[in-house]
Motif scaffolding. Structure first.
Motif, PDB file in Angstrom:
ATOM      1  N   SER A   1       2.874   8.772  -6.581  1.00 32.26           N
ATOM      2  CA  SER A   1       3.168  10.188  -6.362  1.00 32.26           C
ATOM      3  C   SER A   1       4.516  10.578  -6.979  1.00 32.26           C
ATOM      4  O   SER A   1       4.911  11.740  -6.924  1.00 32.26           O
ATOM      5  CB  SER A   1       3.206  10.486  -4.858  1.00 32.26           C
ATOM      6  N   GLY A   2       5.224   9.580  -7.499  1.00 31.67           N
ATOM      7  CA  GLY A   2       6.513   9.866  -8.132  1.00 31.67           C
ATOM      8  C   GLY A   2       7.592  10.288  -7.147  1.00 31.67           C
ATOM      9  O   GLY A   2       8.464  11.100  -7.466  1.00 31.67           O
ATOM     10  N   ILE A   3       7.528   9.778  -5.915  1.00 30.29           N
ATOM     11  CA  ILE A   3       8.533  10.178  -4.920  1.00 30.29           C
ATOM     12  C   ILE A   3       9.288   8.953  -4.390  1.00 30.29           C
ATOM     13  O   ILE A   3       8.845   7.819  -4.558  1.00 30.29           O
ATOM     14  CB  ILE A   3       7.890  10.935  -3.728  1.00 30.29           C
ATOM     15  N   ILE A   4      10.409   9.243  -3.763  1.00 29.34           N
ATOM     16  CA  ILE A   4      11.239   8.157  -3.215  1.00 29.34           C
ATOM     17  C   ILE A   4      10.594   7.599  -1.952  1.00 29.34           C
ATOM     18  O   ILE A   4      10.157   8.350  -1.076  1.00 29.34           O
ATOM     19  CB  ILE A   4      12.653   8.680  -2.865  1.00 29.34           C
ATOM     20  N   PHE A   5      10.533   6.284  -1.878  1.00 31.92           N
ATOM     21  CA  PHE A   5      10.031   5.594  -0.682  1.00 31.92           C
ATOM     22  C   PHE A   5      11.263   5.040   0.044  1.00 31.92           C
ATOM     23  O   PHE A   5      11.887   4.102  -0.438  1.00 31.92           O
ATOM     24  CB  PHE A   5       9.090   4.473  -1.124  1.00 31.92           C
ATOM     25  N   ARG A   6      11.600   5.691   1.157  1.00 33.27           N
ATOM     26  CA  ARG A   6      12.756   5.258   1.947  1.00 33.27           C
ATOM     27  C   ARG A   6      12.235   4.872   3.328  1.00 33.27           C
ATOM     28  O   ARG A   6      12.356   5.632   4.297  1.00 33.27           O
ATOM     29  CB  ARG A   6      13.789   6.397   2.032  1.00 33.27           C
ATOM     30  N   PRO A   7      11.588   3.709   3.453  1.00 31.75           N
ATOM     31  CA  PRO A   7      10.924   3.332   4.712  1.00 31.75           C
ATOM     32  C   PRO A   7      11.887   3.267   5.893  1.00 31.75           C
ATOM     33  O   PRO A   7      13.065   2.954   5.729  1.00 31.75           O
ATOM     34  CB  PRO A   7      10.353   1.948   4.410  1.00 31.75           C
ATOM     35  N   HIS A   8      11.330   3.568   7.064  1.00 32.32           N
ATOM     36  CA  HIS A   8      12.114   3.513   8.301  1.00 32.32           C
ATOM     37  C   HIS A   8      12.052   2.087   8.837  1.00 32.32           C
ATOM     38  O   HIS A   8      10.970   1.573   9.112  1.00 32.32           O
ATOM     39  CB  HIS A   8      11.540   4.498   9.322  1.00 32.32           C
TER      40      HIS A   8
ATOM     41  N   MET B   1       0.839  -1.208   0.000  1.00 36.06           N
ATOM     42  CA  MET B   1       0.000   0.000   0.000  1.00 36.06           C
ATOM     43  C   MET B   1       0.874   1.257   0.000  1.00 36.06           C
ATOM     44  O   MET B   1       0.673   2.177  -0.802  1.00 36.06           O
ATOM     45  CB  MET B   1      -0.901  -0.059   1.239  1.00 36.06           C
ATOM     46  N   MET B   2       1.884   1.297   0.862  1.00 36.07           N
ATOM     47  CA  MET B   2       2.712   2.508   0.964  1.00 36.07           C
ATOM     48  C   MET B   2       3.657   2.626  -0.241  1.00 36.07           C
ATOM     49  O   MET B   2       3.905   3.735  -0.739  1.00 36.07           O
ATOM     50  CB  MET B   2       3.499   2.494   2.280  1.00 36.07           C
ATOM     51  N   ALA B   3       4.152   1.483  -0.714  1.00 40.85           N
ATOM     52  CA  ALA B   3       5.047   1.513  -1.882  1.00 40.85           C
ATOM     53  C   ALA B   3       4.300   2.029  -3.110  1.00 40.85           C
ATOM     54  O   ALA B   3       4.829   2.848  -3.877  1.00 40.85           O
ATOM     55  CB  ALA B   3       5.619   0.121  -2.146  1.00 40.85           C
ATOM     56  N   VAL B   4       3.068   1.589  -3.273  1.00 42.47           N
ATOM     57  CA  VAL B   4       2.253   2.016  -4.423  1.00 42.47           C
ATOM     58  C   VAL B   4       1.954   3.511  -4.316  1.00 42.47           C
ATOM     59  O   VAL B   4       2.059   4.257  -5.292  1.00 42.47           O
ATOM     60  CB  VAL B   4       0.947   1.179  -4.498  1.00 42.47           C
ATOM     61  N   LYS B   5       1.590   3.955  -3.108  1.00 39.42           N
ATOM     62  CA  LYS B   5       1.273   5.361  -2.890  1.00 39.42           C
ATOM     63  C   LYS B   5       2.466   6.253  -3.274  1.00 39.42           C
ATOM     64  O   LYS B   5       2.302   7.286  -3.931  1.00 39.42           O
ATOM     65  CB  LYS B   5       0.928   5.556  -1.408  1.00 39.42           C
ATOM     66  N   ALA B   6       3.654   5.833  -2.860  1.00 31.39           N
ATOM     67  CA  ALA B   6       4.860   6.613  -3.175  1.00 31.39           C
ATOM     68  C   ALA B   6       5.123   6.595  -4.679  1.00 31.39           C
ATOM     69  O   ALA B   6       5.408   7.625  -5.291  1.00 31.39           O
ATOM     70  CB  ALA B   6       6.059   6.048  -2.416  1.00 31.39           C
TER      71      ALA B   6
ATOM     72  N   THR C   1       2.352  15.658  -2.123  1.00 31.43           N
ATOM     73  CA  THR C   1       2.936  16.631  -3.046  1.00 31.43           C
ATOM     74  C   THR C   1       3.924  17.548  -2.327  1.00 31.43           C
ATOM     75  O   THR C   1       3.789  17.807  -1.134  1.00 31.43           O
ATOM     76  CB  THR C   1       1.840  17.495  -3.703  1.00 31.43           C
ATOM     77  N   GLY C   2       4.901  18.019  -3.063  1.00 34.35           N
ATOM     78  CA  GLY C   2       5.895  18.935  -2.512  1.00 34.35           C
ATOM     79  C   GLY C   2       7.119  18.204  -2.009  1.00 34.35           C
ATOM     80  O   GLY C   2       8.236  18.670  -2.141  1.00 34.35           O
ATOM     81  N   MET C   3       6.914  17.064  -1.434  1.00 30.78           N
ATOM     82  CA  MET C   3       8.033  16.301  -0.870  1.00 30.78           C
ATOM     83  C   MET C   3       8.720  15.487  -1.969  1.00 30.78           C
ATOM     84  O   MET C   3       8.149  15.223  -3.025  1.00 30.78           O
ATOM     85  CB  MET C   3       7.530  15.374   0.217  1.00 30.78           C
ATOM     86  N   ASP C   4       9.969  15.106  -1.711  1.00 38.56           N
ATOM     87  CA  ASP C   4      10.701  14.268  -2.666  1.00 38.56           C
ATOM     88  C   ASP C   4      10.842  12.840  -2.156  1.00 38.56           C
ATOM     89  O   ASP C   4      11.092  11.927  -2.925  1.00 38.56           O
ATOM     90  CB  ASP C   4      12.108  14.847  -2.886  1.00 38.56           C
ATOM     91  N   GLU C   5      10.718  12.689  -0.842  1.00 38.08           N
ATOM     92  CA  GLU C   5      10.996  11.370  -0.234  1.00 38.08           C
ATOM     93  C   GLU C   5      10.159  11.222   1.025  1.00 38.08           C
ATOM     94  O   GLU C   5      10.008  12.186   1.779  1.00 38.08           O
ATOM     95  CB  GLU C   5      12.491  11.338   0.120  1.00 38.08           C
TER      96      GLU C   5
ATOM     97  N   PRO D   1       1.398   8.690  10.471  1.00 41.30           N
ATOM     98  CA  PRO D   1       0.053   9.270  10.324  1.00 41.30           C
ATOM     99  C   PRO D   1      -0.100  10.083   9.026  1.00 41.30           C
ATOM    100  O   PRO D   1      -1.073   9.904   8.290  1.00 41.30           O
ATOM    101  CB  PRO D   1      -0.100  10.151  11.577  1.00 41.30           C
ATOM    102  N   SER D   2       0.860  10.952   8.736  1.00 44.60           N
ATOM    103  CA  SER D   2       0.756  11.759   7.508  1.00 44.60           C
ATOM    104  C   SER D   2       0.721  10.873   6.269  1.00 44.60           C
ATOM    105  O   SER D   2      -0.145  11.028   5.408  1.00 44.60           O
ATOM    106  CB  SER D   2       1.962  12.693   7.350  1.00 44.60           C
ATOM    107  N   CYS D   3       1.683   9.950   6.178  1.00 41.16           N
ATOM    108  CA  CYS D   3       1.770   9.134   4.966  1.00 41.16           C
ATOM    109  C   CYS D   3       0.548   8.235   4.810  1.00 41.16           C
ATOM    110  O   CYS D   3       0.159   7.889   3.702  1.00 41.16           O
ATOM    111  CB  CYS D   3       3.033   8.283   4.983  1.00 41.16           C
ATOM    112  N   SER D   4      -0.075   7.861   5.927  1.00 46.12           N
ATOM    113  CA  SER D   4      -1.260   7.005   5.848  1.00 46.12           C
ATOM    114  C   SER D   4      -2.494   7.800   5.463  1.00 46.12           C
ATOM    115  O   SER D   4      -3.346   7.312   4.719  1.00 46.12           O
ATOM    116  CB  SER D   4      -1.528   6.341   7.216  1.00 46.12           C
ATOM    117  N   LEU D   5      -2.613   9.016   5.976  1.00 41.83           N
ATOM    118  CA  LEU D   5      -3.886   9.735   5.856  1.00 41.83           C
ATOM    119  C   LEU D   5      -3.940  10.754   4.730  1.00 41.83           C
ATOM    120  O   LEU D   5      -5.033  11.121   4.289  1.00 41.83           O
ATOM    121  CB  LEU D   5      -4.218  10.421   7.190  1.00 41.83           C
ATOM    122  N   MET D   6      -2.789  11.228   4.255  1.00 36.75           N
ATOM    123  CA  MET D   6      -2.832  12.227   3.184  1.00 36.75           C
ATOM    124  C   MET D   6      -3.169  11.562   1.861  1.00 36.75           C
ATOM    125  O   MET D   6      -2.631  10.503   1.529  1.00 36.75           O
ATOM    126  CB  MET D   6      -1.487  12.939   3.075  1.00 36.75           C
ATOM    127  N   ASP D   7      -4.057  12.199   1.096  1.00 37.53           N
ATOM    128  CA  ASP D   7      -4.422  11.639  -0.205  1.00 37.53           C
ATOM    129  C   ASP D   7      -3.304  11.845  -1.205  1.00 37.53           C
ATOM    130  O   ASP D   7      -2.957  10.955  -1.958  1.00 37.53           O
ATOM    131  CB  ASP D   7      -5.700  12.322  -0.732  1.00 37.53           C
TER     132      ASP D   7
END
Lengths: 363, 363
Positions: free
Chosen positions: A29-36, A21-26, A218-222, A209-215
């Protein structure tokens, strides 16, 4: 599965769904997914991320970076201010992998530059509203100096600005989380604007919370969320996830039932669940009960909470209809308040299939 | 000593003084000293107890009992209600050592009797006022039945009644602690009286505040304090010890200083200090700062407290005169709130001489 004492049990299908779910969302959005990776701290679970195309990760300590580097991860950001006594380990890692470090003061950066033996990426930590670490956006002069010092180094390269909007953990719901995330992003873009938009300056953000709830991201790169891999009672309480996304529970034996007190005692204390807590209706809560079926778990039991923890004991307060079903020797599940800390104290996982998987602390 | 990351540092002279003080107190009172080893969970420290003539110990899990049995301890009470799924480990231990088990319900005792392969001692857990586990003194019928069932067993022998007056942890000072200890003792003697004074019925009590603050240990047959081996900020706050008896601190690197916020950030979070806390003047506190000299530590710094913990970060709030002395890279000491839980998450100790010693969780 034979469970003798408190154990962190994972449903791998749910873990993998959360990752996807999170990988697809990233990706969308065309941004880097660098999970913690500080939440799971597990090489096995790390490989599940790799299967979703993840190649870059975040950790919270150099020790954790070494553990994952040994499993082939070669692009790791340590999202914690540089710990000067560990410069030896920084050099060891930087000679092997692409290592990102977080800096928030010039003196530390200068000391690092003197002692570095291999190249590292430098991120400047910005305090975008959480007030834990980082430079405030108004510290323009300091931020510009650190950036210049990083760019000026033989072995350091400035890569971007990094923040953690941990203040999303103290609110409830999409609107409130989105508002904090928006303010955090505004602060980051303000810093980016005076660092010069034309130059390479990656904006790295992204609490669970942000990454889960924001539709829209945008603006961020990663983004760097971590907790979403398991979620927990705290995230349910914030509204970041539903109960059905919670991928892990702690299974504990019941050792005593006290109907007169509306309580049962479980083998499951602070050394198994951690003493992290949330407040629900003014009450301090350390976990919520679910039924354990042997190969999976049921829905959260209403008003059935761990209300107190000692070293090995947990006190479950529950309605009579729940207590009547309990007896010493049986196993119940507890949704942990904070899955990161619970995983850290339990030092390993079992899958619902019975298989055991690793955690750094259990190595 | 080269400290790179958060480490639990012990002053062995203070640890040994604490052990001797309690051993002497028990000896002078003519009672059994069966210290609780759940605090230190260390074979090395166990041997320091042995040097003071201790031969009988208490632990809080069967896993801990096995760890100490392997180091030659052959008389161990597990002061935690019998965990039925672990009957295999009970049998393994009972075949090797004298094992004391704690029971509070007849069904569990009967199940145990069916499955035991070696003799065990049975203690009945009494709730003398703490309301965590145990039978209330008014549960006369149940207590008498459990005792009869224990005496009636081929491999079980009733040895006594056991309690933990954990309610001493929520008060301050000698008078208040002594009052609770007195009420707890009254409850125990009430149970003993209806179990028949003429028969062998050992009265086992003794939390750290009571054992530290009571002048005379009368009425009881055995004490089981644990935390006194190190003490901590919680015990200082109760009044059980002075600062000079606190035998261990956590040494942490400073990673950021924020004079404007009156805060510094240390590498030392929930995974190093545990999230246990106390309230001081209405504020939630996770530790207090001391100066670290490299081979020992200074007095507690006034108003210099850890006020917030994330996974790896600790936030120190301190007056300007203290903050001015701090800079990233230097080491400071933190008096932990709860030494048992802190030792458990840190999984090992270093002595002020530099030597490393074991903790069960680090094995």
């Amino acid at each position: 599965m034979n469970i003798l004492r408190p154990a962190f049990i994972l449903d791998p299908a749910k873990v993998k769904d959360n990752i996807r779910m999170m990988a697809v969302k990233a990706k969308e959005s065309g941004i880097i997914f660098r999970p913690h990776f500080k939440t799971h701290q597990s090489r096995v679970i790390g490989r599940w991320f790799r299967n979703e195309g993840v190649a870059r990760i975040t950790v919270s300590s150099l020790t954790m970076a070494r553990y994952f580097a040994e499993d082939g991860w070669d692009d790791i950001t340590v999202a914690f201010p540089v710990n000067r006594p560990e410069v030896g380990l920084i050099n060891e890692l930087a000679s092997q992998i692409r290592l990102g470090l977080v800096v928030e003061d010039l003196a530390t950066l200068n000391e690092l530059k003197l002692r570095l033996a291999s190249p590292v990426d430098i991120y400047i930590k910005i305090d975008s509203g959480y007030h834990r670490t980082g430079l405030e956006p108004s510290d323009k002069e300091d931020i510009v100096s650190i950036r210049a010092a990083a760019d000026d180094g033989r072995l350091t390269t400035f890569r971007g600005i990094l923040t953690h909007a941990g203040n999303t953990y103290s609110v409830f719901g999409k609107a409130a989380v989105t508002e904090i995330a928006g303010k955090s992003m505004d602060a980051m873009l303000q810093v980016k604007s005076f660092l010069g938009e034309d130059q390479a300056c990656l904006v790295s953000v992204g609490d669970t919370p942000s990454c889960s709830l924001m539709d829209k991201l945008t603006g961020m790169d990663e983004i760097r969320p971590g907790n979403f891999v398991f979620y927990d009672l705290m995230q349910m309480n914030i509204g970041s996830c539903t109960f059905h996304q919670v991928a892990g529970i702690v299974v504990c034996p019941v050792v005593a039932v006290h109907p007169g007190r509306h309580q049962a005692v479980i083998y499951g204390g602070a050394v198994h669940l951690s003493k992290d807590r949330i407040s629900i209706e003014g009450k301090t809560i350390y976990g919520q009960m679910v039924e354990w079926y042997g190969t999976g778990w049921g829905e959260p039991e209403e008003n059935s909470f761990i209300v107190s923890l000692s070293q090995e004991h947990g006190i479950l307060e529950a309605p009579d209809r729940v207590l009547r079903r309990l007896s010493p020797g049986m196993l119940i599940g507890i949704i942990p308040v904070h899955s990161c800390l619970t995983a850290n104290v339990l030092r390993g996982y079992r899958l619902i299939s019975g298989e055991t998987i690793d955690h750094l602390e259990g190595i």
